[in-house]
Design a protein around this motif. Structure first.
Motif, PDB file in Angstrom:
ATOM      1  N   SER A  61       1.768  -1.949  -8.859  1.00 25.32           N
ATOM      2  CA  SER A  61       2.245  -1.433  -7.657  1.00 25.32           C
ATOM      3  C   SER A  61       0.812  -1.973  -7.159  1.00 25.32           C
ATOM      4  O   SER A  61       0.564  -2.769  -6.453  1.00 25.32           O
ATOM      5  CB  SER A  61       2.053  -0.081  -7.056  1.00 25.32           C
ATOM      6  OG  SER A  61       3.863   0.281  -7.266  1.00 25.32           O
ATOM      7  N   GLU A  62      -0.089  -1.839  -8.000  1.00 25.02           N
ATOM      8  CA  GLU A  62      -2.201  -2.117  -7.947  1.00 25.02           C
ATOM      9  C   GLU A  62      -2.081  -3.631  -7.443  1.00 25.02           C
ATOM     10  O   GLU A  62      -2.614  -4.398  -6.984  1.00 25.02           O
ATOM     11  CB  GLU A  62      -2.942  -1.611  -8.369  1.00 25.02           C
ATOM     12  CG  GLU A  62      -2.971   0.142  -9.015  1.00 25.02           C
ATOM     13  CD  GLU A  62      -3.821   0.338  -9.832  1.00 25.02           C
ATOM     14  OE1 GLU A  62      -3.978   1.757  -9.190  1.00 25.02           O
ATOM     15  OE2 GLU A  62      -3.821   0.079 -10.578  1.00 25.02           O
ATOM     16  N   LYS A  86       0.699  -0.983  -0.129  1.00 23.91           N
ATOM     17  CA  LYS A  86       0.250  -0.190   0.051  1.00 23.91           C
ATOM     18  C   LYS A  86       0.610   1.261  -0.104  1.00 23.91           C
ATOM     19  O   LYS A  86       0.733   1.958  -1.055  1.00 23.91           O
ATOM     20  CB  LYS A  86      -0.959  -0.139   1.509  1.00 23.91           C
ATOM     21  CG  LYS A  86      -2.103  -0.943   1.125  1.00 23.91           C
ATOM     22  CD  LYS A  86      -2.781  -1.167   1.863  1.00 23.91           C
ATOM     23  CE  LYS A  86      -3.655  -1.779   2.047  1.00 23.91           C
ATOM     24  NZ  LYS A  86      -4.599  -1.505   3.585  1.00 23.91           N
ATOM     25  N   LYS A  87       2.070   0.797   0.678  1.00 23.09           N
ATOM     26  CA  LYS A  87       2.734   2.382   0.916  1.00 23.09           C
ATOM     27  C   LYS A  87       3.685   2.450  -0.711  1.00 23.09           C
ATOM     28  O   LYS A  87       3.728   3.280  -0.786  1.00 23.09           O
ATOM     29  CB  LYS A  87       4.244   2.326   1.940  1.00 23.09           C
ATOM     30  CG  LYS A  87       3.284   1.780   3.268  1.00 23.09           C
ATOM     31  CD  LYS A  87       2.734   3.494   3.447  1.00 23.09           C
ATOM     32  CE  LYS A  87       1.926   3.483   5.289  1.00 23.09           C
ATOM     33  NZ  LYS A  87       1.202   4.782   5.814  1.00 23.09           N
ATOM     34  N   ASN A  88       3.692   1.493  -1.405  1.00 24.99           N
ATOM     35  CA  ASN A  88       4.478   1.344  -2.349  1.00 24.99           C
ATOM     36  C   ASN A  88       3.582   2.383  -3.228  1.00 24.99           C
ATOM     37  O   ASN A  88       3.798   2.986  -3.862  1.00 24.99           O
ATOM     38  CB  ASN A  88       5.118   0.026  -2.739  1.00 24.99           C
ATOM     39  CG  ASN A  88       6.229   0.099  -4.320  1.00 24.99           C
ATOM     40  OD1 ASN A  88       7.064   0.630  -3.607  1.00 24.99           O
ATOM     41  ND2 ASN A  88       5.391  -0.656  -4.702  1.00 24.99           N
ATOM     42  N   LEU A  89       2.118   1.869  -3.879  1.00 25.52           N
ATOM     43  CA  LEU A  89       1.947   2.440  -4.344  1.00 25.52           C
ATOM     44  C   LEU A  89       0.754   4.394  -4.525  1.00 25.52           C
ATOM     45  O   LEU A  89       0.984   4.429  -5.167  1.00 25.52           O
ATOM     46  CB  LEU A  89       0.181   1.706  -4.125  1.00 25.52           C
ATOM     47  CG  LEU A  89      -1.281   1.969  -5.406  1.00 25.52           C
ATOM     48  CD1 LEU A  89      -0.830   2.229  -6.575  1.00 25.52           C
ATOM     49  CD2 LEU A  89      -2.678   1.475  -4.325  1.00 25.52           C
ATOM     50  N   ALA A  90       0.954   4.179  -3.105  1.00 25.46           N
ATOM     51  CA  ALA A  90       0.921   5.734  -2.461  1.00 25.46           C
ATOM     52  C   ALA A  90       2.229   5.873  -3.209  1.00 25.46           C
ATOM     53  O   ALA A  90       2.195   7.422  -3.603  1.00 25.46           O
ATOM     54  CB  ALA A  90       0.866   5.873  -1.297  1.00 25.46           C
ATOM     55  N   PHE A  91       3.207   5.781  -3.113  1.00 24.98           N
ATOM     56  CA  PHE A  91       4.749   6.095  -3.615  1.00 24.98           C
ATOM     57  C   PHE A  91       4.513   6.657  -4.680  1.00 24.98           C
ATOM     58  O   PHE A  91       4.791   7.542  -5.758  1.00 24.98           O
ATOM     59  CB  PHE A  91       6.165   5.792  -3.068  1.00 24.98           C
ATOM     60  CG  PHE A  91       6.714   5.657  -3.432  1.00 24.98           C
ATOM     61  CD1 PHE A  91       7.570   7.191  -3.356  1.00 24.98           C
ATOM     62  CD2 PHE A  91       8.061   4.840  -4.031  1.00 24.98           C
ATOM     63  CE1 PHE A  91       8.773   7.631  -4.135  1.00 24.98           C
ATOM     64  CE2 PHE A  91       9.034   5.816  -5.134  1.00 24.98           C
ATOM     65  CZ  PHE A  91       9.860   6.967  -4.690  1.00 24.98           C
ATOM     66  N   GLN A  92       3.511   5.807  -5.733  1.00 24.09           N
ATOM     67  CA  GLN A  92       4.356   5.674  -7.233  1.00 24.09           C
ATOM     68  C   GLN A  92       3.331   6.324  -7.679  1.00 24.09           C
ATOM     69  O   GLN A  92       3.562   7.130  -8.729  1.00 24.09           O
ATOM     70  CB  GLN A  92       4.128   4.209  -7.742  1.00 24.09           C
ATOM     71  CG  GLN A  92       4.696   3.169  -7.781  1.00 24.09           C
ATOM     72  CD  GLN A  92       6.377   3.453  -7.778  1.00 24.09           C
ATOM     73  OE1 GLN A  92       6.855   3.908  -9.129  1.00 24.09           O
ATOM     74  NE2 GLN A  92       7.109   2.869  -7.318  1.00 24.09           N
ATOM     75  N   LYS A  93       1.955   7.083  -7.299  1.00 21.19           N
ATOM     76  CA  LYS A  93       1.090   7.925  -7.333  1.00 21.19           C
ATOM     77  C   LYS A  93       1.866   9.065  -7.021  1.00 21.19           C
ATOM     78  O   LYS A  93       1.253   9.845  -7.769  1.00 21.19           O
ATOM     79  CB  LYS A  93      -0.370   7.935  -6.682  1.00 21.19           C
ATOM     80  CG  LYS A  93      -0.486   6.913  -7.358  1.00 21.19           C
ATOM     81  CD  LYS A  93      -2.530   6.167  -5.880  1.00 21.19           C
ATOM     82  CE  LYS A  93      -3.161   5.454  -6.554  1.00 21.19           C
ATOM     83  NZ  LYS A  93      -4.439   4.981  -6.340  1.00 21.19           N
TER      84      LYS A  93
END
Length: 389
Positions: free
Chosen positions: A281-282, A229-236
């Motif tokens: 990431s998703e 989840k943190k990595n997805l937020a980072f990519q966004k």
């Protein structure tokens, strides 16, 4: 000095793999420190010399430039979560190591006891071979009986060698876990009193996803979900590139003038250049959630299977203690008595002895299984599942 189980578990805390995982936690903590760092400012010096009809105009520019990363906080959170994953992995590895050391410790005890039983049987067979050889020399027994006694002795020697190999392998396994080279002697009770221990299991069926949430394997999976989840937020957050603020002065000696310079560079995300990483990431998050569900199922299934095996082993050991071993002992005593009366041959006495010691050997192996399942149950235990002594 003989090595106890408590001492072996203490030595295992210095296991190389465990120490390596502790260093991994430190490595990830350093990554958090690195993620908190801002970019260094830039100092820009420049000059302009513009020729003209009247002469030349010279200018000197002095600028300070600082970049701002909108994804920095998300990057810090990713690094922090990676540290959490390493800490949970360390906890899981530590508990799994305790299970492995306990199982290896009792495996060594089991093969030591098995070797002792086999030695007794081998001594009895060697004694029998000598008696049969003497009787054969006197013409009292047939050649087939002498060969039978010799074959039995040879078979036991091979079994003894195989048992020694098994013991050496078990010692090597334990040595690798506690960082202590073999050979070593162990001090512990392989055969315990089964009546001192009982199992408590309020429910053998899954009652919900949180039933075993404290288990380190599930904690690790939960940490991987949080990391995804943190990595997805980072990519966004990476959709917006760095913003840049520049401040400076312009000096014009010819005009005797000093001016201020201010520049702000804002990114224009016209093209979605990070959409592939976001989609990846998703999918990684969905994969982590599926692996969590799979781990829940496997833990419940594994716990039930190990519990069933443990309970069956308890019943088998009880059957050995209450029926098989006493009957074998009575049968041996009866055959020995009838042999003394001249109604049985010594080969029949030897067969009874071999049968009795063979049962004792199987009993020893069953105790090895018992301790293996017991250590696994302790590893799988949660608040709703425990062993009470």
């Amino acid at each position: 000095a003989p090595l106890t189980l408590a001492e072996a578990l203490s030595l295992a805390q210095q296991n190389y793999a465990l120490k390596s995982q502790r260093l991994q936690v430190d490595i990830q903590s350093a990554q958090v420190l690195q993620a908190r760092q801002w970019e260094n400012p830039s100092l820009i010096l420049g000059s302009e010399n513009t020729p003209s009809i009247k002469g030349s105009g010279a200018e000197l520019n002095l600028m300070w430039r600082q970049s701002f990363n909108p994804a920095q906080q998300a990057q810090i959170e990713v690094a922090q979560q990676q540290t959490n994953v390493s800490q949970v992995a360390l906890q899981k590895q530590s508990q799994a190591l305790q299970r492995d050391v306990t199982q290896a410790f009792y495996m060594v005890l089991m093969w030591q006891a098995y070797l002792e039983q086999n030695q007794k049987l081998q001594e009895s067979a060697l004694h029998m071979q000598r008696i049969i050889g003497a009787q054969y020399a006197q013409g009292k027994v047939l050649l087939a009986e002498r060969n039978r006694a010799q074959i039995a002795q040879e078979q036991l020697q091979i079994q003894q060698q195989n048992t020694q190999i098994q013991l050496q392998e078990a010692q090597a396994l334990l040595a690798g876990l506690i960082n202590r080279p073999p050979p070593f002697t162990l001090q512990g009770e392989l055969m315990e009193n089964l009546s001192r221990e009982k199992m408590e299991l309020p429910s053998t069926e899954p009652q919900g996803k949180n039933e075993m949430s404290l288990h380190p394997e599930l904690q690790e999976r939960q940490a991987y979900i949080a990391q995804a989840k943190k990595n997805l937020a980072f990519q966004k957050a990476l959709i917006w590139e760095n913003s840049t603020l520049s401040l400076g002065v312009r000096i014009s000696p010819d005009e005797n003038n000093v001016g201020a310079l201010t520049q702000i560079a804002l990114p224009m995300p016209v093209l979605h250049q990070n959409q592939g990483s976001i989609r990846s990431s998703e999918q990684a998050l969905a994969q982590a959630q599926l692996q969590y569900e799979n781990t829940v199922f496997l833990l419940h299934t594994r716990r039930q299977q190990v519990l069933n095996s443990y309970q069956l082993t308890q019943k088998t050991l009880s059957n050995y203690q209450q029926q098989l071993l006493p009957l074998a002992q009575k049968n041996l005593a009866l055959i020995q008595h009838t042999y003394q009366q001249g109604k049985q041959s010594y080969l029949e006495v030897l067969d009874a002895q071999r049968s009795h010691i063979g049962l004792q050997q199987a009993y020893v192996l069953q105790w090895g299984q018992y301790h293996r399942f017991r250590a696994e149950l302790i590893y799988l235990s949660t608040s709703d599942f425990k062993i009470i002594n």
